[in-house]
Scaffold this active site. Sequence first.
Site, mmCIF file in Angstrom:
data_model
loop_
_atom_site.group_PDB
_atom_site.id
_atom_site.type_symbol
_atom_site.label_atom_id
_atom_site.label_comp_id
_atom_site.label_asym_id
_atom_site.label_seq_id
_atom_site.Cartn_x
_atom_site.Cartn_y
_atom_site.Cartn_z
ATOM 1 N N SER A 103 0.836 -1.205 0.000
ATOM 2 C CA SER A 103 0.000 0.000 0.000
ATOM 3 C C SER A 103 0.871 1.254 0.000
ATOM 4 O O SER A 103 1.649 1.453 -0.937
ATOM 5 C CB SER A 103 -0.957 -0.077 1.192
ATOM 6 O OG SER A 103 -1.926 0.925 1.144
ATOM 7 N N ASP A 153 -10.082 -3.808 -5.414
ATOM 8 C CA ASP A 153 -9.424 -2.865 -4.492
ATOM 9 C C ASP A 153 -10.154 -1.518 -4.552
ATOM 10 O O ASP A 153 -10.180 -0.876 -5.603
ATOM 11 C CB ASP A 153 -7.954 -2.704 -4.918
ATOM 12 C CG ASP A 153 -7.141 -1.922 -3.909
ATOM 13 O OD1 ASP A 153 -7.718 -1.049 -3.223
ATOM 14 O OD2 ASP A 153 -5.931 -2.185 -3.797
ATOM 15 N N HIS A 184 -8.028 -4.595 -1.142
ATOM 16 C CA HIS A 184 -6.757 -3.937 -0.827
ATOM 17 C C HIS A 184 -5.926 -4.787 0.144
ATOM 18 O O HIS A 184 -4.716 -4.681 0.194
ATOM 19 C CB HIS A 184 -7.039 -2.553 -0.220
ATOM 20 C CG HIS A 184 -5.858 -1.634 -0.253
ATOM 21 N ND1 HIS A 184 -5.326 -1.153 -1.426
ATOM 22 C CD2 HIS A 184 -5.077 -1.123 0.739
ATOM 23 C CE1 HIS A 184 -4.280 -0.372 -1.161
ATOM 24 N NE2 HIS A 184 -4.114 -0.347 0.151
HETATM 25 C C1 MLT Z 1 -1.374 6.007 -0.189
HETATM 26 O O1 MLT Z 1 -1.738 7.001 0.425
HETATM 27 O O2 MLT Z 1 -0.184 5.721 -0.372
HETATM 28 C C2 MLT Z 1 -2.448 5.129 -0.736
HETATM 29 O O3 MLT Z 1 -3.678 5.798 -0.680
HETATM 30 C C3 MLT Z 1 -2.505 3.835 -0.007
HETATM 31 C C4 MLT Z 1 -2.844 4.020 1.441
HETATM 32 O O4 MLT Z 1 -1.954 4.283 2.220
HETATM 33 O O5 MLT Z 1 -4.013 3.892 1.794
#
Ligand code: MLT
Length: 202
Positions: A103, A153, A184
């Site tokens: 992520s 996701d 996700h």
């Molecule tokens: C991010 O902010 O890098 C993406 O939205 C993934 C997350 O951290 O939720």
Amino acid sequence: MTDFIHCFEPATSAGSPPLLLLHGTGGDENDLLGLGQMVSPGSALLSPRGRVLEHGMPRFFRRLAEGVFDEDDVRRRALELGDFIAEARKQYGIAAPIAVGFSNGANIAAALLLLKPDALAGAILLRAMVPLSDPPKAALGAKPVLLLSGQADPIVPASNSARLAALLSAADASVVHKVLPTGHQLSQADVTLARDWIGNVA
Ligand code: MLT
């Protein structure tokens, strides 16, 4: 050493590549140690904690909203992470690591690949998205990248992960992109695919 709280576990098997573990929003340096051990048993594990806090939750760069990044901060923080890796390599005597990012951690790893390709030997990007709207023209010299996306996701649209795969391929990375029947969150398939992939590239 560039000031990242981090954890380091030395290798227990000489042939296994070092891993750089990069957690998701709200995680910390301990989160992915178990994943790292499963994906590449015996590897040295270098695991920093993101230095940006969003309502108390550690991240690797600032964002303006979910999926909307502060790109100046992405650039600055990716280079800062690159400096940390260089210093940690000297201190711990390890080779350039393969990043394993989830992520937000996958997004900073993708940015680092584009901004400072030499920092990493390759990357496993779990639920990553395009980190920079106008990335520099990078030359990744066939660096191996495994991109695992979730078909359902809610944070990363399919078109976005496909764009990231295309962007990295255009920069000459050797990209394997798989879309898994999940969201996700990580699944057992991520672990199995990552382990098999690393066995082939390392
Ligand atoms: C991010 O902010 O890098 C993406 O939205 C993934 C997350 O951290 O939720």
